[in-house]
Design an enzyme around this catalytic site. Structure first.
Site, PDB file in Angstrom:
ATOM      1  N   LYS A 470       0.813  -1.216   0.000  1.00 50.18           N
ATOM      2  CA  LYS A 470       0.000   0.000   0.000  1.00 50.18           C
ATOM      3  C   LYS A 470       0.850   1.271   0.000  1.00 50.18           C
ATOM      4  CE  LYS A 470      -4.032  -2.170   2.115  1.00 50.18           C
ATOM      5  NZ  LYS A 470      -5.132  -2.053   3.089  1.00 50.18           N
ATOM      6  N   ASP A 507      -9.653   2.559   2.540  1.00 47.84           N
ATOM      7  CA  ASP A 507      -9.556   1.810   3.797  1.00 47.84           C
ATOM      8  C   ASP A 507     -10.120   2.601   4.968  1.00 47.84           C
ATOM      9  OD1 ASP A 507      -8.529  -0.597   2.963  1.00 47.84           O
ATOM     10  OD2 ASP A 507      -6.436   0.037   3.121  1.00 47.84           O
TER      11      ASP A 507
END
Length: 684
Positions: A470, A507
């Protein structure tokens, strides 16, 4: 009145067994025998085909019924108050009406008195050529010189034209229809003036009656002449809004005769005018037919045979023929060219397209509208290739079409076997009948940039990024959304039409939305939170907690320096106190914690899990949230639930973070339902 003449020969309808049976049943002693009346007599005198057989009789309605019952003939009392009954023999209808005279008239609703006087009955009818009777022996009874008017093409009202039109305004349209089918110039000037006087009453008629009369008028070759007189009398402008082209209608009829084809009243209506027709009530099929023709482009006189074949394939033969005739009417000087086009379109044969829906399904495409859309794409290619490609070539084109139309996405990570994202996105793709694919994409260390570039080259719409990439993906993006910038990590990549990478972080949204969904009464302002881990996922969790208003957050990580760096990154510009702590059993800290979040991979796939003794120290009022969702209930969550704490599983975050990503790629915002939750739970 005496018999004026006899039929030279009996038309077929007069000697049908059904006709003879009915006439016999209605013939009783002491009463004049029944006679045929109106259109069937008129049309037989000029050798036209007869559709409806109408009969007049001095018998009263109750006498008619008695005769029919005795003869075992079925009947329907269609207008018994006006003396009309419909008899049915072998499915053939006959309308029988008692002789009558009108006492009062109000449109089609007249007060009548029954009579046995044939001339009185004839006098109530509209035109002289409509007031003709004929008996079973072929004798014609003509009370108003209607036979002469019929043969001379004179459409004339019985009595005063104005009076007859006052009785029923529909007679204006009937006059022009009869003139189109039976009349010759010069037109009856008295009748034309009467029609003009009452033209403004036409909108008071029902749309069904107006539509029926006008379309029947357009069936005649002489419709243009009748329309010309309608314009002159101010009748046409009451019916059609916009330009009216009698010349184009005339050209259309001339071309129809050259092409040896029959008239079509909708085609004629389009030739006459493409304007609004507010007083018409067309059927759905008629409306569709007219709209297609109005919106179609002219076919050029030098159109090639292959282009013509494509039109026949795409639009259908009937519409193509209509378009040729209407285009020819616009360009009548090329009538011979349009005649050739008409013959080509009539004669051309289109082979059958060899693919079916099952061929699409065989390539793994789910049932839905996309199956038909893909087939149409391949069929268009086949048509553009002059219908020459065989089944094998069409199947090759189908595979390419499926690949081109399929929206592709996936999830990148290492390891990736545990991911439920393909099952999640696959559920939504099937639910919403979207032609798309979503798959796991394992990416070994050092291969992230190359993998992203490969996805771009293969036409992917984007991908999800999971551990451990990420933060690495963040550095490879061409642009970033505000959340990704703030977090410093990307979990969703969108590849635009210019092949640019747009980094997004969903997220944070997925984390906090799942928390609120599971614990609706959670209050951020009263929360003391502990985050276990300092990786990419922890950055999103930290950002979401800060944005929600959590005042105090602790980050525990095996590498203290990494936790400290994370805390430093988020200290500026917020009202939250953030602490970096060592990975240890800090009893005092745990005892006062109200929210514990595990962002590490510990506990995934039933590995050793978190070795810290945390749960025993937490208060029962604490919330324990584990981002790990394989298994759905980790040891951490089971221990917390056993203690009585509220727990939040990672599956909800997975689903919620996927919603904005799915919308970006597949242009549809999905919904969470119970079936989806069960679908994902059953995987583990």
């Amino acid at each position: 009145m005496a018999i004026t003449q006899r039929l030279n020969s009996f038309p077929a309808w007069m000697v049908y067994p059904e006709t003879l049976e009915l006439m016999k049943a209605l013939s009783i002693s002491g009463v004049d025998a029944p006679r045929f009346v109106g259109g069937c007599v008129r049309d037989s005198l000029v050798n036209r085909s007869v559709c409806d057989i109408d009969i007049a009789t001095p018998l009263k309605p109750e006498q008619m019924i008695d005769c029919l019952v005795k003869a075992n003939i079925k009947y329907v009392p269609t207008g018994i108050e006006h003396g009309t009954i419909t008899a049915i023999i072998n499915k053939m209808p006959f309308e029988i009406t008692t002789l009558r005279k009108d006492i009062e008239t109000d449109g089609r609703h007249a007060k009548v008195s029954f009579t046995d006087n044939w001339e009185e009955d004839a006098a109530r009818r509209d035109f002289t050529m409509n007031a003709l009777f004929c008996d079973i022996d072929g004798n014609i009874y003509d009370y108003f010189d209607g036979v002469s008017d019929l043969h001379n093409g004179i459409v004339k009202f019985i009595g005063s034209a104005e009076d007859r039109i006052k009785e029923d305004i529909l007679r204006i349209l009937r006059f022009f229809r009869f003139f189109a089918h039976y009349g010759r110039e010069p037109v009856d000037d008295t009748a034309l003036k009467a029609c003009s006087i009452f033209a403004n009453k036409i909108p008071n008629l029902s749309k069904e009656r107006i539509t029926n009369e006008f379309l029947r008028l357009l069936e005649s070759k002489q419709a243009p002449l009748s329309c010309k007189y309608m314009l002159e009398a101010g009748v046409m402008t009451e019916i059609i809004t916009g330009d009216v082209s009698v010349d184009k209608l005339e050209s259309l009829i001339a071309l129809e005769q050259i092409c040896y084809t029959s008239h079509d009243n909708i085609r004629s209506l389009v030739a006459l005018s493409c304007g609004d027709i507010p007083l018409f009530r067309l059927s759905k099929a008629q409306k569709t037919h007219r709209n297609i023709l109005i919106n179609s482009k002219d076919i050029l006189p030098d159109t090639s045979e292959i282009d013509l074949r494509r039109m026949v394939h795409d639009l259908g033969r009937d519409i193509t023929l209509d378009m040729i005739l209407l285009s020819g009417a616009n360009n009548i000087e090329y009538k011979n060219d349009y005649k050739n086009l008409y013959q080509m379109a009539t004669a051309c044969r289109i082979p059958k397209f060899q693919l079916i829906g099952g061929d699409v399904l065989a390539l793994g495409i789910g049932q839905g509208k996309q199956v038909g859309e893909i087939l149409k794409t391949v069929e268009k290619w086949w048509a553009d290739d002059n219908f020459t490609a065989g089944r094998t070539e069409c199947l090759m084109c189908l595979k390419e079409a499926v690949d081109n139309k399929t929206i592709k996405a996936g999830v990148i990570g290492w390891p990736i076997e545990h991911s439920l994202s393909p099952k999640l996105h696959g559920y939504w793709l099937e639910k919403y009948n979207i032609l798309g694919k979503y798959k796991k994409i394992p990416v070994p260390k050092g291969m992230l940039e190359e993998t992203l570039n490969n996805l771009r080259d293969k036409g992917y719409a984007g991908c999800n990024i999971t551990i451990p990439y990420k933060e690495d993906a963040f550095k490879l993006m061409d642009s970033l959304d505000d959340t990704a910038k703030a977090i410093g990590a990307v979990n969703t990549v969108v590849i635009d039409e210019n092949k640019k990478f747009h980094g997004i972080n969903t997220d944070a949204y997925g984390f906090i939305q799942n928390l609120y969904n599971t614990v609706p009464d959670w209050q951020a302002k009263d929360t003391k939170a502990i985050i276990l881990g300092a990786g990419g996922a922890s950055r999103a969790v930290l950002y979401a907690l800060i944005q929600s208003g959590v005042p105090e957050i602790y980050i525990l990580n095996r590498t203290l320096e990494k936790a400290q760096l994370l805390a430093e990154d988020f200290k500026i510009g917020n009202n939250c106190t953030i602490y970096a702590k060592e990975w240890s059993n800090d009893y005092d800290l745990f005892e006062s914690t109200s929210l514990l979040i595990n962002t590490t991979s510990l506990g995934m796939n039933n590995n050793s899990g978190i070795e810290l003794d945390i749960i025993s120290k937490l208060p029962k009022t604490a919330i324990v949230y584990d981002l790990v969702y394989t298994p759905l209930y980790t040891k951490l969550l089971k221990d917390a639930e056993d203690k009585g704490c509220k727990i939040v599983t990672g599956i909800g975050m997975l689903i919620n973070q996927a919603i904005p990503a799915f919308k970006k790629w597949f242009n549809k915002k999905p919904e969470i339902d119970n079936k989806l939750i069960g679908h994902l739970k059953n995987d583990k």
